[in-house]
Design an enzyme around this catalytic site. Structure first.
Site, PDB file in Angstrom:
ATOM      1  N   HIS A 167      35.286 -14.290  47.969  1.00 10.75           N
ATOM      2  CA  HIS A 167      35.047 -15.612  48.549  1.00 10.75           C
ATOM      3  C   HIS A 167      33.803 -16.222  47.908  1.00 10.75           C
ATOM      4  CE1 HIS A 167      37.516 -14.149  52.165  1.00 10.75           C
ATOM      5  NE2 HIS A 167      38.266 -14.887  51.376  1.00 10.75           N
ATOM      6  N   GLU A 180      30.023 -16.670  49.410  1.00 12.63           N
ATOM      7  CA  GLU A 180      29.319 -15.506  49.950  1.00 12.63           C
ATOM      8  C   GLU A 180      28.424 -14.898  48.866  1.00 12.63           C
ATOM      9  OE1 GLU A 180      32.667 -13.231  51.411  1.00 12.63           O
ATOM     10  OE2 GLU A 180      33.268 -14.829  52.770  1.00 12.63           O
ATOM     11  N   ARG A 214      35.247 -21.696  49.196  1.00 10.12           N
ATOM     12  CA  ARG A 214      35.646 -20.330  49.553  1.00 10.12           C
ATOM     13  C   ARG A 214      36.788 -19.821  48.677  1.00 10.12           C
ATOM     14  NH1 ARG A 214      36.758 -16.935  54.128  1.00 10.12           N
ATOM     15  NH2 ARG A 214      38.933 -16.358  54.204  1.00 10.12           N
ATOM     16  N   HIS A 260      31.787  -8.691  51.408  1.00  7.26           N
ATOM     17  CA  HIS A 260      31.832 -10.072  51.896  1.00  7.26           C
ATOM     18  C   HIS A 260      30.539 -10.352  52.666  1.00  7.26           C
ATOM     19  CE1 HIS A 260      36.251 -10.972  51.385  1.00  7.26           C
ATOM     20  NE2 HIS A 260      36.255  -9.664  51.197  1.00  7.26           N
ATOM     21  N   GLU A 308      30.805  -6.615  55.600  1.00  5.49           N
ATOM     22  CA  GLU A 308      30.368  -7.990  55.852  1.00  5.49           C
ATOM     23  C   GLU A 308      28.844  -7.892  55.899  1.00  5.49           C
ATOM     24  OE1 GLU A 308      31.998 -10.811  56.124  1.00  5.49           O
ATOM     25  OE2 GLU A 308      34.086 -10.178  56.392  1.00  5.49           O
TER      26      GLU A 308
HETATM   27 ZN    ZN Z   1      34.715 -13.219  52.659  1.00  7.57          ZN
END
Ligand code: ZN
Ligand code: NAG
Ligand code: NAG
Ligand code: NAG
Length: 417
Positions: A176, A179, A234, A304, A378
């Site tokens: 993405h 990020e 994104r 991410h 994340e």
């Molecule tokens: Zn992501």
């Protein structure tokens, strides 16, 4: 302050000025029940809400905390709807453009200079891959696994001795575009691995016995776009048939229950899955590479941001994976180890129950292919800066994350055959 662009980029992108986010807000709402979830879904029908966490309106459900970006104009009516309905909310970011410019201010350093303490644009990252190979020729090699739609190269850095038969871990960053902390971590990992081999006991043991394949930027076109045109981009940059909307969510484009969530069909959605599994050149390049190295790859890790979680399969079903206990144990110890450095707290669990159900993710795809240890990080933070994590937090984030990754790698070395 405008975006500062290297001269070359100005020349090629002169036609369009970067998207601005003046006085746009990021709101966080804690939903108490179904009724409040429906209010948000209704508001999303008539307003341009960019869901940051979770990443799409259709995932909104009772008892969830949600973050979304909204324009200055719409934020007034949205805030009054929230007030009228007695819903709790917090303004995470008051003026997004101002926050973005804080980061670009910091960037007025020596142009062209790569730094692990800063976010690096694509040109700097490419030059850095060359430098790593040059500096550590016995340890690092660069493999071009494909090209993107806009004809940029997809580079994997292989770290380890030249032996294909050894165990390996595949890691990717930057699926993405917005990020940015994610590619920063992949660069840090390669740097630390090459630099501390022969000095750090764990790293030496790992690299003596296994290889790492690191894809520092998966969605290269999207990443470039997030630097030059739209910091909040994104998806990838592909043109979609019969639609003015651009881009596919590469993390919905993998062949894992790809067809099962009808709400990823809309080309305008931030989670658009693409016309078919692996339709995107980037996805295809990665899946082909992993399939052709399947004998050696024992773990897949994808990075991410944001929300501080360590996730594992499944996303597309609430059923638990066969080796759930094993994955949960690794995730628990991994997050514990991560917190030892700066006391950063992570939660962990299967994607479906920890965030929300999702289909077509790289994690589930790799798991179903037979890689029994697949994880998604994340990274920081939990909602103060969101995607605009300040550069001062890059190194701390990388250092703590490296501890967890080293733990996972050690575990893989010991416990997989
Ligand atoms: Zn992501
Ligand atoms: C939401 O939380 C409340 C109170 O904790 C609980 O009673 C309810 O079942 C939850 N709803 C959902 C859909 O999880
Ligand atoms: C992005 O996704 C689309 C699928 O809609 C794909 O056809 C295309 O190759 C991708 N484009 C880029 C620039 O990565
Ligand atoms: C996706 O997976 C299904 C079921 O496993 C298979 O039939 C299909 O050929 C796959 N598609 C691609 C593009 O690999």
């Amino acid at each position: 302050m405008r975006f500062i662009l290297p001269v070359g980029l100005i020349a090629t992108t002169l036609a369009i000025a970067p998207v601005r986010f003046d006085r746009e807000k990021v709101l966080r709402v804690k939903l108490q029940d179904e009724k409040q979830a429906n209010i948000i879904k209704d508001l999303a029908q008539t307003n341009q809400l960019d869901f940051w966490y979770p990443d799409a309106a259709h995932h909104v459900a009772a008892n969830m905390t949600i973050d979304f970006r909204v324009s200055e104009k719409e934020s007034q009516s949205i805030q009054s709807s929230l007030d009228q309905n007695k819903m709790h909310y917090e303004i995470l970011i008051h003026d997004l453009q101002e926050e973005i410019e804080k980061q670009f201010d910091v960037k007025e350093d020596i142009p062209g200079r790569h730094s692990y303490a800063k976010y690096n644009n694509w040109d700097k990252i490419v030059a850095w891959t060359e430098k790593m190979v040059h500096k550590h020729p016995e340890m690092v090699s660069r493999i071009k696994i494909g090209t993107t739609v806009e004809d940029n190269p997809l580079y994997v850095l292989k770290i380890g001795k030249r032996d294909e038969r050894r165990k390996a871990i595949f890691m990717d960053c930057g699926i993405h575009a917005r990020e940015w902390i994610s590619p920063a971590f992949c660069q840090w990992f390669v740097y630390q691995a090459a630099k501390t081999y022969g000095k750090n006991k764990i790293m030496t043991k790992l690299l003596d016995r296994m290889n790492f394949y690191v894809l520092p930027v998966f969605n290269v076109d999207g990443y470039i776009w997030s630097w030059t045109q739209n910091r909040m981009w994104r998806k990838n940059r592909s043109k979609n048939q019969n639609s003015n909307c651009i881009g596919t969510d590469l993390n919905r484009n993998f062949n894992a229950s790809w067809n099962s969530f009808p709400n990823t069909k809309d080309p305008c959605a931030e989670t658009y899955r693409g016309p078919e599994p692996e339709s995107e050149k980037e996805t295809k390049a990665v899946t082909d590479f992993i399939r052709s190295h399947l004998k050696s790859i024992k773990a897949y890790i994808t990075f991410h941001s944001y929300s501080q979680m360590l996730l594992f399969p499944y996303g597309y079903t609430s059923k638990l994976p066969p080796n759930y206990k094993d994955l949960a144990k690794v995730a628990k110890i991994g997050t514990d180890v991560l917190s030892t450095r700066y006391e950063t707290r992570y939660i962990y669990g299967p994607i479906a129950s920890t965030i929300y159900p999702t289909s077509g993710s790289s994690l589930d795809w790799a798991y179903n292919l037979g890689i029994k240890h697949t994880f998604a990080f994340e990274l920081r933070d939990k909602g103060k800066f969101c995607f605009l994590l300040p550069e001062s937090q890059i190194k701390p984030t990388c250092k703590e994350t490296l501890l967890a990754v080293k733990f996972i790698a050690k575990y893989i070395l010991k416990h997989t055959s």
